[in-house]
Design a protein around this motif. Sequence first.
Motif, PDB file in Angstrom:
ATOM      1  N   THR A 250     -31.937-130.943 -21.950  1.00 48.45           N
ATOM      2  CA  THR A 250     -31.386-131.862 -20.951  1.00 48.45           C
ATOM      3  C   THR A 250     -32.330-133.047 -20.805  1.00 48.45           C
ATOM      4  OG1 THR A 250     -30.392-130.006 -19.772  1.00 48.45           O
ATOM      5  CG2 THR A 250     -30.596-132.076 -18.565  1.00 48.45           C
ATOM      6  N   PHE A 251     -31.779-134.232 -20.854  1.00 47.97           N
ATOM      7  CA  PHE A 251     -32.569-135.455 -20.731  1.00 47.97           C
ATOM      8  C   PHE A 251     -32.178-136.153 -19.426  1.00 47.97           C
ATOM      9  CE2 PHE A 251     -32.754-134.306 -25.131  1.00 47.97           C
ATOM     10  CZ  PHE A 251     -33.991-134.747 -25.584  1.00 47.97           C
ATOM     11  N   TYR A 252     -33.148-136.257 -18.506  1.00 51.26           N
ATOM     12  CA  TYR A 252     -32.882-136.838 -17.185  1.00 51.26           C
ATOM     13  C   TYR A 252     -33.156-138.338 -17.215  1.00 51.26           C
ATOM     14  CZ  TYR A 252     -31.846-132.335 -15.260  1.00 51.26           C
ATOM     15  OH  TYR A 252     -31.224-131.129 -14.997  1.00 51.26           O
ATOM     16  N   VAL A 253     -32.080-139.096 -17.117  1.00 49.40           N
ATOM     17  CA  VAL A 253     -32.152-140.528 -17.377  1.00 49.40           C
ATOM     18  C   VAL A 253     -32.122-141.369 -16.099  1.00 49.40           C
ATOM     19  CG1 VAL A 253     -29.637-140.863 -17.608  1.00 49.40           C
ATOM     20  CG2 VAL A 253     -31.220-142.350 -18.860  1.00 49.40           C
TER      21      VAL A 253
ATOM     22  N   TRP B 186     -34.672-117.396 -14.660  1.00 48.83           N
ATOM     23  CA  TRP B 186     -34.388-118.664 -15.332  1.00 48.83           C
ATOM     24  C   TRP B 186     -35.654-119.510 -15.285  1.00 48.83           C
ATOM     25  CZ3 TRP B 186     -30.555-122.799 -13.019  1.00 48.83           C
ATOM     26  CH2 TRP B 186     -30.363-123.839 -13.956  1.00 48.83           C
ATOM     27  N   LEU B 187     -36.243-119.696 -16.454  1.00 50.14           N
ATOM     28  CA  LEU B 187     -37.422-120.550 -16.588  1.00 50.14           C
ATOM     29  C   LEU B 187     -36.961-121.928 -17.043  1.00 50.14           C
ATOM     30  CD1 LEU B 187     -40.538-120.893 -16.651  1.00 50.14           C
ATOM     31  CD2 LEU B 187     -40.463-120.106 -19.043  1.00 50.14           C
ATOM     32  N   ILE B 188     -37.333-122.939 -16.277  1.00 51.78           N
ATOM     33  CA  ILE B 188     -37.002-124.322 -16.649  1.00 51.78           C
ATOM     34  C   ILE B 188     -38.314-125.050 -16.919  1.00 51.78           C
ATOM     35  CG2 ILE B 188     -35.825-126.446 -15.964  1.00 51.78           C
ATOM     36  CD1 ILE B 188     -34.296-124.852 -13.852  1.00 51.78           C
ATOM     37  N   ALA B 189     -38.353-125.803 -18.002  1.00 45.87           N
ATOM     38  CA  ALA B 189     -39.524-126.621 -18.307  1.00 45.87           C
ATOM     39  C   ALA B 189     -39.104-128.085 -18.373  1.00 45.87           C
ATOM     40  CB  ALA B 189     -40.138-126.200 -19.633  1.00 45.87           C
ATOM     41  N   TYR B 190     -40.017-128.956 -17.981  1.00 42.77           N
ATOM     42  CA  TYR B 190     -39.723-130.395 -18.104  1.00 42.77           C
ATOM     43  C   TYR B 190     -40.951-131.074 -18.701  1.00 42.77           C
ATOM     44  CZ  TYR B 190     -42.890-131.309 -14.322  1.00 42.77           C
ATOM     45  OH  TYR B 190     -44.030-131.378 -13.578  1.00 42.77           O
ATOM     46  N   GLY B 191     -40.686-132.097 -19.492  1.00 43.72           N
ATOM     47  CA  GLY B 191     -41.767-132.903 -20.047  1.00 43.72           C
ATOM     48  C   GLY B 191     -41.422-134.377 -19.985  1.00 43.72           C
ATOM     49  N   HIS B 192     -42.285-135.169 -20.583  1.00 44.24           N
ATOM     50  CA  HIS B 192     -42.035-136.622 -20.659  1.00 44.24           C
ATOM     51  C   HIS B 192     -42.228-137.063 -22.109  1.00 44.24           C
ATOM     52  CE1 HIS B 192     -42.886-136.011 -16.315  1.00 44.24           C
ATOM     53  NE2 HIS B 192     -41.985-136.970 -16.149  1.00 44.24           N
TER      54      HIS B 192
ATOM     55  N   PRO C 170     -39.176-141.262 -22.083  1.00 45.51           N
ATOM     56  CA  PRO C 170     -39.945-142.093 -23.004  1.00 45.51           C
ATOM     57  C   PRO C 170     -39.302-141.982 -24.389  1.00 45.51           C
ATOM     58  CG  PRO C 170     -41.392-140.621 -21.760  1.00 45.51           C
ATOM     59  CD  PRO C 170     -39.973-140.182 -21.499  1.00 45.51           C
ATOM     60  N   ALA C 171     -39.362-143.031 -25.187  1.00 39.57           N
ATOM     61  CA  ALA C 171     -38.695-143.007 -26.496  1.00 39.57           C
ATOM     62  C   ALA C 171     -39.121-141.799 -27.315  1.00 39.57           C
ATOM     63  CB  ALA C 171     -38.998-144.304 -27.256  1.00 39.57           C
ATOM     64  N   SER C 172     -40.391-141.399 -27.196  1.00 35.10           N
ATOM     65  CA  SER C 172     -40.895-140.288 -28.006  1.00 35.10           C
ATOM     66  C   SER C 172     -40.293-138.942 -27.605  1.00 35.10           C
ATOM     67  CB  SER C 172     -42.423-140.215 -27.922  1.00 35.10           C
ATOM     68  OG  SER C 172     -42.836-139.888 -26.604  1.00 35.10           O
ATOM     69  N   ALA C 173     -39.784-138.829 -26.385  1.00 41.15           N
ATOM     70  CA  ALA C 173     -39.164-137.559 -25.979  1.00 41.15           C
ATOM     71  C   ALA C 173     -38.033-137.221 -26.935  1.00 41.15           C
ATOM     72  CB  ALA C 173     -38.651-137.641 -24.545  1.00 41.15           C
TER      73      ALA C 173
ATOM     74  N   GLY D 209     -36.903-134.510 -30.186  1.00 46.04           N
ATOM     75  CA  GLY D 209     -35.600-134.159 -30.750  1.00 46.04           C
ATOM     76  C   GLY D 209     -35.695-133.343 -32.034  1.00 46.04           C
ATOM     77  N   PRO D 210     -36.561-133.760 -32.983  1.00 44.62           N
ATOM     78  CA  PRO D 210     -36.666-132.987 -34.235  1.00 44.62           C
ATOM     79  C   PRO D 210     -37.125-131.547 -34.031  1.00 44.62           C
ATOM     80  CG  PRO D 210     -37.555-135.186 -34.541  1.00 44.62           C
ATOM     81  CD  PRO D 210     -37.259-135.046 -33.072  1.00 44.62           C
TER      82      PRO D 210
END
Length: 239
Positions: free
Chosen positions: A50-53, A191-197, A31-34, A39-40
Amino acid sequence: MRRRAGRYLGRRPIQIKPPRGVLSLSFDDIPASAWRAGGPVLGAHGLKATFYVCGGLAGGTNLDLPQFETEDLQALYADGHEVGCHTFEHVSSLAISPRVLEASWARNAAWVAERLDGAVMDTFAWPFGDCALEAKSGAARRFKLARGVRDGVNAGRADRTNLQAIGLESRRIPGYDFDALCAEAAQTNGWLIAYGHDVSDSPTPYGCTQRDIERLILSAKAAGLEILPVSRAFDRVTG
Ligand SMILES: [Zn+2]
């Protein structure tokens, strides 16, 4: 049943053994807000994610939210973030044949290479977390790793074609103790991986706030975790 097959069968075991625990932050669909709000936060801490596109989602809408524009992807890539594959159409591997999935990977690879100066994506996130058993060998050939959405810290022996990840999602965040998860990653050399939207003050059930990202980063720093994008983290954890 098929989800369980993808979880328990056809595993490609790797040994997770970084010098110290690692955290990776990732964002799916983009999503654009990601990028524009997430980003900031990353930038303020000097971190890369990492951004999954999915090329097919560029310029579109999803859950009534605007998705990334090509310029967003180019900006985040130029800033040193990793771009990973999430299929071209955002399609579940349980809904299509391995051959169709291969075509989607190839189409996404070509779409990204054309826009990011020949960039090659070497990590993959299963859309919806759906990992079909019959798709795992193709994923193992094409990518270093594939990431799912099952909770937990990756430690000891892990399946590189279906790595675990916690959701930076407002529907799941109340169930997590970030300090405890980061402490576990530190103690197990895991290894902890987190993902969001999406990232906003009023996120969807699949998104989070800037403060949520900040909290996880602070927990990771307090626990002494190294914070790396997924592909670089893979190299670190597998030595
Ligand atoms: Zn997705």
